[in-house]
Design an enzyme around this catalytic site. Sequence first.
Site, PDB file in Angstrom:
ATOM      1  N   ASP A 125      35.843  36.981  44.378  1.00  0.00           N
ATOM      2  CA  ASP A 125      34.349  36.445  43.858  1.00  0.00           C
ATOM      3  C   ASP A 125      33.339  38.079  44.584  1.00  0.00           C
ATOM      4  OD1 ASP A 125      32.397  35.276  43.015  1.00  0.00           O
ATOM      5  OD2 ASP A 125      31.370  34.451  44.884  1.00  0.00           O
ATOM      6  N   GLY A 151      33.835  30.073  52.044  1.00  0.00           N
ATOM      7  CA  GLY A 151      35.179  29.816  51.475  1.00  0.00           C
ATOM      8  C   GLY A 151      35.240  28.615  50.509  1.00  0.00           C
ATOM      9  N   ASP A 156      38.072  44.882  56.375  1.00  0.00           N
ATOM     10  CA  ASP A 156      37.908  45.218  55.191  1.00  0.00           C
ATOM     11  C   ASP A 156      39.501  45.778  54.616  1.00  0.00           C
ATOM     12  OD1 ASP A 156      36.965  47.582  53.406  1.00  0.00           O
ATOM     13  OD2 ASP A 156      35.701  48.469  54.270  1.00  0.00           O
ATOM     14  N   LYS A 170      34.006  38.818  39.790  1.00  0.00           N
ATOM     15  CA  LYS A 170      33.691  38.671  39.470  1.00  0.00           C
ATOM     16  C   LYS A 170      32.496  39.888  39.182  1.00  0.00           C
ATOM     17  CE  LYS A 170      30.202  37.530  42.617  1.00  0.00           C
ATOM     18  NZ  LYS A 170      29.597  36.833  43.689  1.00  0.00           N
ATOM     19  N   ASP A 227      38.630  38.434  54.290  1.00  0.00           N
ATOM     20  CA  ASP A 227      37.176  39.123  53.942  1.00  0.00           C
ATOM     21  C   ASP A 227      36.456  39.744  55.181  1.00  0.00           C
ATOM     22  OD1 ASP A 227      33.828  38.902  53.388  1.00  0.00           O
ATOM     23  OD2 ASP A 227      34.542  37.655  51.426  1.00  0.00           O
ATOM     24  N   TRP A 284      35.537  28.934  47.199  1.00  0.00           N
ATOM     25  CA  TRP A 284      36.479  29.601  46.131  1.00  0.00           C
ATOM     26  C   TRP A 284      38.366  29.032  46.600  1.00  0.00           C
ATOM     27  CZ3 TRP A 284      36.772  33.709  42.061  1.00  0.00           C
ATOM     28  CH2 TRP A 284      35.628  34.148  41.419  1.00  0.00           C
TER      29      TRP A 284
END
EC number: 2.1.1.166
Length: 209
Positions: free
Chosen positions: A124, A63, A99, A164, A83, A65
């Site tokens: 990320d 958490g 997912d 990322k 997530d 970000w």
Amino acid sequence: MSKQKHSASSSRWLKEHFDDKYANEARRKGYRSRAIFKLEEIQQKDKLLKPGMTVVDLGAAPGGWSQYAIGVVGDSGRVIACDILPMDSIAGVSFLQGDFREDAVLEALLERIQPDMVDVVMSDMAPNIAGNNSVDQPRAMYLVELALDMCRQVLAPNGSFVVKVFQGEGFDEYVKEVRNMFKVVKIRKPDSSRARSREVFVVATGYKG
């Protein structure tokens, strides 16, 4: 042999973690993770986040970000986080565990976003590392493609994207794909990224829609 390697790797990670000024600073300030400093540095340079914005955070747990983003967008903004892993609640952040490659989870995520469009998509995400680059790199590139596809579905014109990416096979082609979709694309390696890590952050602004 492999056990000794694993132990050496684990010991190195532990030493880095406890010697790491960013990890120590994150603990001191009550941040969810050291990753918050990566986004903070990107924000200082690129000013992606502004008060009142709507933000989607992919691969959000634990958490960091989301914690940083809601602090910038404020009460007039929204952060929608997703997530596979669980994440403790953050005031002002709408979290969906699941997912989003699964249709039902993706639909639930889109329902939380729509009918609005999103100002910033952040990712990320990283795969579970097998230690074999021929396996790990394709998995990582698959995730960043999913993040880019999320931009196609929910990002408003002139919106921004930060993701990322691990340098390696497929990286140059991916950056080219992002450049085709956004007006300005920069590659950032924040100071808080570990020097030996292949991770960089692709920062894209001015979504062409």
